[in-house]
Design a protein around this motif. Sequence first.
Motif, PDB file in Angstrom:
ATOM      1  N   THR A  12     -20.091  18.756  97.383  1.00  0.00           N
ATOM      2  CA  THR A  12     -18.768  19.328  97.104  1.00  0.00           C
ATOM      3  C   THR A  12     -17.731  18.232  96.900  1.00  0.00           C
ATOM      4  N   LEU A  13     -17.455  17.468  97.957  1.00  0.00           N
ATOM      5  CA  LEU A  13     -16.530  16.344  97.811  1.00  0.00           C
ATOM      6  C   LEU A  13     -17.214  15.126  97.201  1.00  0.00           C
ATOM      7  N   ARG A  14     -18.485  14.919  97.570  1.00  0.00           N
ATOM      8  CA  ARG A  14     -19.173  13.720  97.103  1.00  0.00           C
ATOM      9  C   ARG A  14     -20.650  13.997  96.913  1.00  0.00           C
ATOM     10  N   ASP A  15     -21.286  13.119  96.143  1.00  0.00           N
ATOM     11  CA  ASP A  15     -22.729  13.118  95.956  1.00  0.00           C
ATOM     12  C   ASP A  15     -23.194  11.726  96.349  1.00  0.00           C
ATOM     13  N   ARG A  16     -23.677  11.600  97.581  1.00  0.00           N
ATOM     14  CA  ARG A  16     -23.967  10.289  98.162  1.00  0.00           C
ATOM     15  C   ARG A  16     -22.717   9.421  98.090  1.00  0.00           C
ATOM     16  N   SER A  17     -22.752   8.296  97.371  1.00  0.00           N
ATOM     17  CA  SER A  17     -21.591   7.409  97.311  1.00  0.00           C
ATOM     18  C   SER A  17     -20.635   7.763  96.174  1.00  0.00           C
ATOM     19  N   PHE A  18     -20.995   8.751  95.354  1.00  0.00           N
ATOM     20  CA  PHE A  18     -20.157   9.119  94.206  1.00  0.00           C
ATOM     21  C   PHE A  18     -19.070  10.089  94.641  1.00  0.00           C
ATOM     22  N   LEU A  19     -17.821   9.649  94.510  1.00  0.00           N
ATOM     23  CA  LEU A  19     -16.657  10.462  94.854  1.00  0.00           C
ATOM     24  C   LEU A  19     -15.694  10.406  93.675  1.00  0.00           C
ATOM     25  N   PRO A  20     -15.563  11.496  92.915  1.00  0.00           N
ATOM     26  CA  PRO A  20     -14.732  11.454  91.705  1.00  0.00           C
ATOM     27  C   PRO A  20     -13.272  11.117  91.993  1.00  0.00           C
ATOM     28  N   GLU A  21     -12.680  10.294  91.142  1.00  0.00           N
ATOM     29  CA  GLU A  21     -11.253   9.997  91.267  1.00  0.00           C
ATOM     30  C   GLU A  21     -10.439  11.274  91.110  1.00  0.00           C
ATOM     31  N   THR A  23     -11.139  14.139  92.234  1.00  0.00           N
ATOM     32  CA  THR A  23     -11.095  14.830  93.523  1.00  0.00           C
ATOM     33  C   THR A  23      -9.998  14.253  94.401  1.00  0.00           C
ATOM     34  N   LYS A  24      -9.891  12.932  94.426  1.00  0.00           N
ATOM     35  CA  LYS A  24      -8.836  12.288  95.211  1.00  0.00           C
ATOM     36  C   LYS A  24      -7.460  12.736  94.735  1.00  0.00           C
ATOM     37  N   GLU A  25      -7.277  12.800  93.418  1.00  0.00           N
ATOM     38  CA  GLU A  25      -5.998  13.233  92.862  1.00  0.00           C
ATOM     39  C   GLU A  25      -5.709  14.692  93.218  1.00  0.00           C
ATOM     40  N   ALA A  26      -6.741  15.532  93.187  1.00  0.00           N
ATOM     41  CA  ALA A  26      -6.559  16.949  93.515  1.00  0.00           C
ATOM     42  C   ALA A  26      -6.147  17.122  94.973  1.00  0.00           C
ATOM     43  N   LEU A  27      -6.738  16.340  95.858  1.00  0.00           N
ATOM     44  CA  LEU A  27      -6.375  16.425  97.277  1.00  0.00           C
ATOM     45  C   LEU A  27      -4.951  15.933  97.505  1.00  0.00           C
ATOM     46  N   ARG A  28      -4.554  14.891  96.776  1.00  0.00           N
ATOM     47  CA  ARG A  28      -3.171  14.416  96.883  1.00  0.00           C
ATOM     48  C   ARG A  28      -2.191  15.506  96.442  1.00  0.00           C
ATOM     49  N   LEU A  29      -2.546  16.213  95.382  1.00  0.00           N
ATOM     50  CA  LEU A  29      -1.699  17.303  94.911  1.00  0.00           C
ATOM     51  C   LEU A  29      -1.558  18.395  95.975  1.00  0.00           C
ATOM     52  N   LEU A  30      -2.666  18.742  96.601  1.00  0.00           N
ATOM     53  CA  LEU A  30      -2.622  19.764  97.650  1.00  0.00           C
ATOM     54  C   LEU A  30      -1.721  19.327  98.807  1.00  0.00           C
ATOM     55  N   ARG A  31      -1.846  18.078  99.221  1.00  0.00           N
ATOM     56  CA  ARG A  31      -0.998  17.585 100.313  1.00  0.00           C
ATOM     57  C   ARG A  31       0.479  17.652  99.915  1.00  0.00           C
ATOM     58  N   GLU A  32       0.775  17.258  98.681  1.00  0.00           N
ATOM     59  CA  GLU A  32       2.161  17.285  98.212  1.00  0.00           C
ATOM     60  C   GLU A  32       2.739  18.694  98.223  1.00  0.00           C
ATOM     61  N   LYS A  33       1.882  19.679  98.029  1.00  0.00           N
ATOM     62  CA  LYS A  33       2.329  21.071  98.019  1.00  0.00           C
ATOM     63  C   LYS A  33       2.292  21.698  99.416  1.00  0.00           C
ATOM     64  N   GLY A  34       2.041  20.887 100.426  1.00  0.00           N
ATOM     65  CA  GLY A  34       2.085  21.362 101.802  1.00  0.00           C
ATOM     66  C   GLY A  34       0.844  22.072 102.286  1.00  0.00           C
ATOM     67  N   VAL A  35      -0.265  21.913 101.565  1.00  0.00           N
ATOM     68  CA  VAL A  35      -1.522  22.542 101.977  1.00  0.00           C
ATOM     69  C   VAL A  35      -2.232  21.616 102.970  1.00  0.00           C
ATOM     70  N   ALA A  36      -2.548  22.124 104.147  1.00  0.00           N
ATOM     71  CA  ALA A  36      -3.321  21.350 105.117  1.00  0.00           C
ATOM     72  C   ALA A  36      -4.754  21.217 104.624  1.00  0.00           C
ATOM     73  N   LEU A  37      -5.374  20.067 104.883  1.00  0.00           N
ATOM     74  CA  LEU A  37      -6.734  19.808 104.413  1.00  0.00           C
ATOM     75  C   LEU A  37      -7.678  19.647 105.587  1.00  0.00           C
ATOM     76  N   ALA A  38      -8.889  20.169 105.418  1.00  0.00           N
ATOM     77  CA  ALA A  38      -9.911  20.060 106.455  1.00  0.00           C
ATOM     78  C   ALA A  38     -11.275  19.820 105.819  1.00  0.00           C
ATOM     79  N   ILE A  39     -12.058  18.994 106.452  1.00  0.00           N
ATOM     80  CA  ILE A  39     -13.474  18.876 106.129  1.00  0.00           C
ATOM     81  C   ILE A  39     -14.206  19.926 106.944  1.00  0.00           C
ATOM     82  N   CYS A  40     -15.206  20.560 106.377  1.00  0.00           N
ATOM     83  CA  CYS A  40     -15.987  21.581 107.083  1.00  0.00           C
ATOM     84  C   CYS A  40     -17.451  21.324 106.758  1.00  0.00           C
ATOM     85  N   THR A  41     -18.194  20.758 107.698  1.00  0.00           N
ATOM     86  CA  THR A  41     -19.490  20.172 107.383  1.00  0.00           C
ATOM     87  C   THR A  41     -20.489  20.310 108.524  1.00  0.00           C
TER      88      THR A  41
END
Length: 262
Positions: A12-21, A23-41
């Motif tokens: 979902t977030l990553r495939d082994r060491s592959f983490l799309p840029e 995805t990082k930008e999307a999470l930054r957008l969510l934080r800017e809009k006041g959305v709390a973020l959680a890992i669920c694993t």
Amino acid sequence: MIKLAAFDVDGTLRDRSFLPESTKEALRLLREKGVALAICTGRSEYELAPLREELGIDWAVTCNGAHVGYQGRTVVGNPFPAALVRGWLEHAERAGHELLLYGAEKMFLNRHDAPRFLRAREEIGFMEPAVVRPGDWDRLPHIYQAIVFCEEAEQAGYTSLSEEALYTHRWRTWAVDLNPAGMNKAVGLRRLLEHLGLKPDEAAAFGDGLNDMEMMQLVGHAVVMGNGCDELKAVATFVTKPLRDDGVAHAVRHLETTGAIR
């Protein structure tokens, strides 16, 4: 409106060491809009600390719901009884099985010679655990999840030692997760939502595998990755693109377009 977004990690977030840029930008957008973020694993708090810090995520529901942490510190947890963990270690010693134990701040392995653990680390990645010997068994911290590297016919040697039914998730023919009774990602996520004073319909969940099913059925917005399994896609409110095709970012744009994120 979405006030919390919870993300599975592997697939979902990553495939082994592959983490799309993206995805990082999307999470930054969510934080800017006041959305709390959680890992669920299904992984441990200890294992996910580097990723959580890299992505600026404060909350983590780990060990398939048995542990909830904030910036690496335990908020609420449901550990195994210490006597049960010792029983597993004793059985594994007799049977020659590899047993991986998840604490909040460290992982423990019962053997130096651990070919199945090494195989699993090669396939999906694990941080290096500390090897624990019999003399150290009674000094272990709280354990929230165990992985037994054994065949299905051998797993009863562990589940039979518990007075209650355990939550089990077999992810290889030779490896099975053990969690306290009644635990799954939805249980841990619900605890987090209650802690934050949020309702399930104010949450979104992103995932790809069968152990995300309960979490998807809990939340108001169930986003399944394009690389996810068909059973999970059947309960999705939105099926996004695969991880490697900027799936998380595509889903966040969709949620923003539909007004679920403002």
